[in-house]
Design a protein around this motif. Structure first.
Motif, PDB file in Angstrom:
ATOM      1  N   GLU A 379       0.813  -1.205   0.000  1.00  0.00           N
ATOM      2  CA  GLU A 379       0.000   0.000   0.000  1.00  0.00           C
ATOM      3  C   GLU A 379       0.851   1.262   0.000  1.00  0.00           C
ATOM      4  OE1 GLU A 379      -2.583  -0.342   3.311  1.00  0.00           O
ATOM      5  OE2 GLU A 379      -3.693  -2.039   2.522  1.00  0.00           O
ATOM      6  N   ARG A 380       2.143   1.112   0.056  1.00  0.00           N
ATOM      7  CA  ARG A 380       3.035   2.257   0.028  1.00  0.00           C
ATOM      8  C   ARG A 380       4.360   1.797  -0.575  1.00  0.00           C
ATOM      9  NH1 ARG A 380       2.608   1.391   5.851  1.00  0.00           N
ATOM     10  NH2 ARG A 380       4.452   0.307   6.623  1.00  0.00           N
ATOM     11  N   PRO A 381       5.251   2.709  -0.875  1.00  0.00           N
ATOM     12  CA  PRO A 381       6.524   2.298  -1.464  1.00  0.00           C
ATOM     13  C   PRO A 381       7.235   1.261  -0.601  1.00  0.00           C
ATOM     14  CG  PRO A 381       6.239   4.670  -1.622  1.00  0.00           C
ATOM     15  CD  PRO A 381       5.108   4.153  -0.781  1.00  0.00           C
ATOM     16  N   LEU A 382       7.971   0.400  -1.267  1.00  0.00           N
ATOM     17  CA  LEU A 382       8.584  -0.726  -0.590  1.00  0.00           C
ATOM     18  C   LEU A 382       9.949  -0.415  -0.010  1.00  0.00           C
ATOM     19  CD1 LEU A 382       7.762  -3.406  -3.299  1.00  0.00           C
ATOM     20  CD2 LEU A 382       6.441  -2.811  -1.274  1.00  0.00           C
ATOM     21  N   SER A 383      10.516   0.720  -0.330  1.00  0.00           N
ATOM     22  CA  SER A 383      11.893   0.989   0.055  1.00  0.00           C
ATOM     23  C   SER A 383      12.063   2.480   0.276  1.00  0.00           C
ATOM     24  CB  SER A 383      12.845   0.485  -1.036  1.00  0.00           C
ATOM     25  OG  SER A 383      12.485   1.014  -2.299  1.00  0.00           O
ATOM     26  N   ALA A 384      13.278   2.864   0.657  1.00  0.00           N
ATOM     27  CA  ALA A 384      13.598   4.276   0.852  1.00  0.00           C
ATOM     28  C   ALA A 384      15.061   4.488   0.512  1.00  0.00           C
ATOM     29  CB  ALA A 384      13.325   4.707   2.292  1.00  0.00           C
ATOM     30  N   VAL A 385      15.391   5.699   0.057  1.00  0.00           N
ATOM     31  CA  VAL A 385      16.774   6.053  -0.221  1.00  0.00           C
ATOM     32  C   VAL A 385      17.124   7.271   0.626  1.00  0.00           C
ATOM     33  CG1 VAL A 385      16.125   7.429  -2.266  1.00  0.00           C
ATOM     34  CG2 VAL A 385      18.484   6.635  -1.997  1.00  0.00           C
ATOM     35  N   PHE A 386      18.298   7.222   1.232  1.00  0.00           N
ATOM     36  CA  PHE A 386      18.766   8.285   2.114  1.00  0.00           C
ATOM     37  C   PHE A 386      20.017   8.919   1.518  1.00  0.00           C
ATOM     38  CE2 PHE A 386      16.516   5.183   4.655  1.00  0.00           C
ATOM     39  CZ  PHE A 386      15.667   5.964   5.425  1.00  0.00           C
ATOM     40  N   ARG A 387      20.099  10.221   1.622  1.00  0.00           N
ATOM     41  CA  ARG A 387      21.268  10.964   1.167  1.00  0.00           C
ATOM     42  C   ARG A 387      21.967  11.534   2.406  1.00  0.00           C
ATOM     43  NH1 ARG A 387      21.526  16.717  -2.035  1.00  0.00           N
ATOM     44  NH2 ARG A 387      23.632  16.481  -2.918  1.00  0.00           N
ATOM     45  N   ILE A 388      23.189  11.047   2.675  1.00  0.00           N
ATOM     46  CA  ILE A 388      23.938  11.451   3.865  1.00  0.00           C
ATOM     47  C   ILE A 388      25.114  12.301   3.411  1.00  0.00           C
ATOM     48  CG2 ILE A 388      25.175  10.634   5.903  1.00  0.00           C
ATOM     49  CD1 ILE A 388      23.641   8.009   5.650  1.00  0.00           C
ATOM     50  N   PRO A 389      25.056  13.633   3.591  1.00  0.00           N
ATOM     51  CA  PRO A 389      26.144  14.501   3.130  1.00  0.00           C
ATOM     52  C   PRO A 389      27.436  14.220   3.893  1.00  0.00           C
ATOM     53  CG  PRO A 389      24.139  15.765   3.556  1.00  0.00           C
ATOM     54  CD  PRO A 389      23.929  14.405   4.140  1.00  0.00           C
ATOM     55  N   LEU A 390      28.556  14.362   3.202  1.00  0.00           N
ATOM     56  CA  LEU A 390      29.853  14.126   3.818  1.00  0.00           C
ATOM     57  C   LEU A 390      30.368  15.333   4.588  1.00  0.00           C
ATOM     58  CD1 LEU A 390      31.555  12.069   0.970  1.00  0.00           C
ATOM     59  CD2 LEU A 390      30.747  11.239   3.180  1.00  0.00           C
ATOM     60  N   GLY A 392      28.779  16.583   7.104  1.00  0.00           N
ATOM     61  CA  GLY A 392      28.261  16.490   8.458  1.00  0.00           C
ATOM     62  C   GLY A 392      26.869  17.055   8.652  1.00  0.00           C
ATOM     63  N   THR A 393      26.258  17.642   7.618  1.00  0.00           N
ATOM     64  CA  THR A 393      24.903  18.165   7.752  1.00  0.00           C
ATOM     65  C   THR A 393      23.896  17.013   7.776  1.00  0.00           C
ATOM     66  OG1 THR A 393      24.794  18.496   5.355  1.00  0.00           O
ATOM     67  CG2 THR A 393      25.473  20.368   6.705  1.00  0.00           C
ATOM     68  N   ALA A 394      22.673  17.323   8.158  1.00  0.00           N
ATOM     69  CA  ALA A 394      21.664  16.288   8.370  1.00  0.00           C
ATOM     70  C   ALA A 394      21.283  15.601   7.062  1.00  0.00           C
ATOM     71  CB  ALA A 394      20.420  16.902   9.014  1.00  0.00           C
ATOM     72  N   PRO A 395      21.012  14.299   7.118  1.00  0.00           N
ATOM     73  CA  PRO A 395      20.590  13.567   5.926  1.00  0.00           C
ATOM     74  C   PRO A 395      19.193  13.961   5.478  1.00  0.00           C
ATOM     75  CG  PRO A 395      21.421  12.077   7.628  1.00  0.00           C
ATOM     76  CD  PRO A 395      21.205  13.418   8.269  1.00  0.00           C
ATOM     77  N   ASP A 453      12.357  15.353   4.400  1.00  0.00           N
ATOM     78  CA  ASP A 453      12.287  14.774   5.737  1.00  0.00           C
ATOM     79  C   ASP A 453      11.868  13.314   5.744  1.00  0.00           C
ATOM     80  OD1 ASP A 453       9.622  14.924   5.092  1.00  0.00           O
ATOM     81  OD2 ASP A 453       9.128  16.450   6.601  1.00  0.00           O
ATOM     82  N   GLY A 454      11.782  12.689   4.565  1.00  0.00           N
ATOM     83  CA  GLY A 454      11.478  11.272   4.487  1.00  0.00           C
ATOM     84  C   GLY A 454      10.019  10.937   4.376  1.00  0.00           C
ATOM     85  N   ARG A 455       9.139  11.940   4.453  1.00  0.00           N
ATOM     86  CA  ARG A 455       7.705  11.657   4.327  1.00  0.00           C
ATOM     87  C   ARG A 455       7.260  11.625   2.881  1.00  0.00           C
ATOM     88  NH1 ARG A 455       4.873  16.036   7.929  1.00  0.00           N
ATOM     89  NH2 ARG A 455       6.467  17.311   6.892  1.00  0.00           N
ATOM     90  N   GLY A 456       7.985  12.297   1.999  1.00  0.00           N
ATOM     91  CA  GLY A 456       7.617  12.342   0.590  1.00  0.00           C
ATOM     92  C   GLY A 456       8.062  11.093  -0.144  1.00  0.00           C
ATOM     93  N   ALA A 457       7.467  10.856  -1.297  1.00  0.00           N
ATOM     94  CA  ALA A 457       7.771   9.671  -2.099  1.00  0.00           C
ATOM     95  C   ALA A 457       8.047  10.072  -3.540  1.00  0.00           C
ATOM     96  CB  ALA A 457       6.604   8.681  -2.047  1.00  0.00           C
TER      97      ALA A 457
END
Length: 695
Positions: A379-390, A392-395, A453-457
């Motif tokens: 019923e929603r996306p099966l996965s997530a992708v995260f971008r972690i800056p090098l 030190g700022t927030a992902p 913030d991870g809520r969007g798809a």
């Protein structure tokens, strides 16, 4: 065979039609989700505010998992996962189940890499690196230096790749990096706390001096295709997972921590304390236990991030940890950030960020088909992708569908977009996960501005369904403006200008595709057809992708499958040399599993205007294997053969031999002849008639 390198359990095949429905359903869900279609400007993932908040979230997950497990015990056998079993992903400090000043000189050599890297400026851990006048080689638990400056070919030094006085049993020393005069060995120890980082000092004469060893508590990072470590300038970056099982130890026992190795400790002190009494029966555990006192925790709750998706009580979770260390600091200091999510993972490093793709592992059903439960459509996306800056700022993060094949499935392009080739299903790249990725294919092309913030798809318009390549493990690579992919078990391959709306081009090379590599602005497909190995050059123009020429190497197969086994050196406009290790088809030679011996030969081809001129091969010296006194890392999981180009000089690294060739003849008569060779094997000088008590 060592536990960490045990083959994954065989999974049941998923039909292409079912996979296409799954991916289509996921993409439709991504398009209809109530989450915002784009990120709020400046929004980032929210970390846990405190240890108490993190503990409460994990406690809820463990409680729900205990309830679910109780229901499954009543209703029938539990579902099994096609992820590594808990024994394969055992806690890092468990007993060893696995039998597993040259700054000025090196600065000028940095621009001439001998490593086949994915991203320019991002060096990857390997088994051989150049440092000024020397090659530094990592093999079977030892470091070697060979002088190649001027016209030399002379072994210089050998040291253990681990701390003096330490017990290397149960450890694997896999990856080598060099920054200035600092030599870095990244390995994994089942006995001493997880990821192991050893530092050595290389002087101008090629001597190596041990400096220090550090440990990061983690689970095994091994992947049959990816490399755990990267080097950007003097910043060491590496990925490591920490698996959290619902019924396993308290998560705080497993939190990443950092320590400098001082001396061996009693086994009782190395093993983490058991979970509180009654954990297995109740499924509950308090979060009051912490790391052993010699570890400094470097991942506080306030640097652990997640999306707003609920944790699945039927699945393990993982802390997908990115650790950055400044090699200019002494003693070494490191800091970590992590995303908490499903255990399946693939990661990719650009010049400014680390991307971590998380997904639940595939389920497999050990019961007859008629008794298997029917899983509801997602019923929603099966996965997530995260971008972690090098920096030190927030992902930031984005909900997605599908799973990348490996790190080559990613490209952060110069147009501010992330491009990822996806399959409908997969377990990520842990161990041999990249070799089994069933289902339909799609390309995700999404603006970096969509991360938030991870809520969007990702939305329907960000996905594009692509034709699947027939048969076997899939290979894929971005080359210039093009994405290419093909399967090892079929004879089909495809090319797509990923930023354009045009249709993919069928390449039909006539052989399986086991490797895709760049040759300048063009590409080469390498793969098997029967007993022969084929090389097909592909011209990548502004609007067309066209097979040009094929070279057939009779009775041969690849001796190395990792990306670093291949190297291409341009020598002019649409002209260059490539090298690739080979074995004879049907022979008893086993490549990286051949003990102290190396691969049989390294083949060299000249490419001119995408036509092929075979130059011949440099071969390892035949002979019986000799005991090298190996104490650790005694299987070459990352390979033992490499083609090496240094200016106009051509070398082949094969096991403990470094063979130098020289080009002779011209045009159709050009060939490579052996010029000389050197063995840097332990005891090699004694075997050549010169005794030394120090060998």
């Amino acid at each position: 065979m060592p536990t960490r390198r045990r083959l994954l359990a065989t999974t049941l095949a998923t039909s292409a039609a079912a996979a296409l429905m799954l991916l289509g359903s996921a993409c439709q869900s991504a398009g209809s989700t109530a989450a915002p279609t784009t990120a709020t400007p400046g929004a980032t993932l929210t970390p846990y505010r405190s240890e108490a908040e993190l503990g409460a979230a994990l406690e809820r997950w463990r409680t729900e998992a205990a309830k679910l497990q109780a229901e499954r015990r009543r209703d029938g056998p539990p579902l099994a996962l096609s992820l590594q079993s808990q024994s394969q992903m055992a806690a890092p400090a468990a007993p060893a189940a696995a039998a597993k000043s040259a700054d000025a000189a090196t600065a000028g050599a940095a621009a001439e890499s001998i490593t086949n890297v994915q991203t320019a400026g991002v060096d990857e851990g390997g088994i051989v690196k150049r440092a000024g006048d020397h090659l530094v080689i990592l093999r079977r638990g030892r470091l070697f230096t060979v002088k190649v400056g001027g016209d030399a070919l002379q072994p210089v030094a050998m040291v253990d790749a681990f701390a003096p006085g330490s017990d290397p049993r149960g450890a694997w020393y896999d990856e080598l990096l060099i920054a200035g005069s600092t030599v870095v060995v990244v390995g994994y120890s089942y006995n001493r706390g997880g990821t192991e980082i050893s530092l050595f000092e290389l002087d101008g004469a090629g001597a190596l001096a041990y400096r220090a060893t550090y440990h990061l508590r983690s689970f095994d990072y091994y992947s049959s295709r990816n490399y755990a470590s990267r080097l950007i300038g003097r910043k060491l970056v590496f990925y490591s997972p920490t698996l959290l099982q619902p019924g396993g130890p308290s998560p705080l026992q497993l939190m990443p921590g950092f320590r400098r190795w001082q001396h061996e400790r009693p086994q009782a002190a190395q093993t983490p304390p058991p979970p509180p009494k009654g954990v297995e029966s109740s499924g509950k555990a308090t979060l009051t236990q912490d790391l052993p006192p010699d570890f400094e925790r470097i991942l506080p709750a306030t640097r652990i991030y997640r999306t707003d998706d609920d944790f699945d009580p039927a699945q393990p979770l993982a802390l997908h940890t990115v650790t950055s260390c400044d090699l200019a600091q002494q003693p070494l200091r490191c800091e970590s950030s992590a995303v908490l999510g499903p255990a399946g993972r693939v990661f990719y490093v650009s010049q400014g960020s680390v991307y971590v793709w998380t997904a639940p592992p595939r389920r497999r059903f050990p019961m007859p088909p008629a008794q298997r439960p029917v899983e509801p459509a997602p019923e929603r996306p099966l996965s997530a992708v995260f971008r972690i800056p090098l920096d030190g700022t927030a992902p930031t993060g984005l909900k997605t569908a599908g799973v990348p094949i490996d790190q080559m499935s990613f490209l952060e392009d110069g147009q501010g977009r992330l491009n990822v080739l996806l399959r409908a299903s997969g377990s990520g790249e842990g161990m041999w996960g990249s070799e089994t990725t069933p289902g339909a294919l799609a390309l995700l092309r999404v603006p970096l501005a969509a991360f938030g913030d991870g809520r969007g798809a990702a939305q329907r318009e960000h996905y594009r369904v692509l034709p699947a390549a027939a048969g076997g493990a899939l290979q894929n690579r971005f080359v210039g403006d093009w994405l290419l992919w093909g399967g090892s078990g079929g004879a089909s391959a495809w090319a797509l200008r990923y930023a354009d709306a045009g249709a993919p081009t069928a390449l039909t090379p006539g052989h399986g595709v086991e490797r895709i590599e760049a040759m300048g602005d063009n590409a080469v497909l390498v793969g098997q057809a029967g007993a022969d190995l084929h090389f097909t050059s592909i011209r990548l123009g502004r609007g067309t992708a066209t097979p040009v020429a094929r070279h057939v190497q009779p009775g041969a197969r690849q001796g190395e499958t990792r990306t670093h086994g291949f190297f291409y050196r341009p020598t002019g406009i649409e002209e260059g040399l490539l090298g690739l290790p080979l074995l004879q088809s049907g022979s008893g030679q086993r490549g990286v599993f051949a003990g102290a011996q190396g691969s049989a030969s390294v083949l060299y081809l000249r490419q001119r205007e995408l036509g092929w001129q075979p130059l011949g091969a440099l071969s390892a010296r035949p002979g019986d294997a000799r005991d090298d006194g190996c104490r650790a890392s005694c299987v070459d999981w990352y390979g033992n053969a490499r083609p090496i180009f240094l200016g106009d000089r051509v070398f082949a690294l094969m096991g403990y031999e470094l063979v130098e060739g020289q080009l002779a003849g011209r045009g159709a008569n050009e060939r490579i002849d052996e010029r000389r060779r050197a063995s840097f094997a332990p005891g090699a000088r004694e075997a050549q008639g010169r005794y030394s008590p120090f060998n």
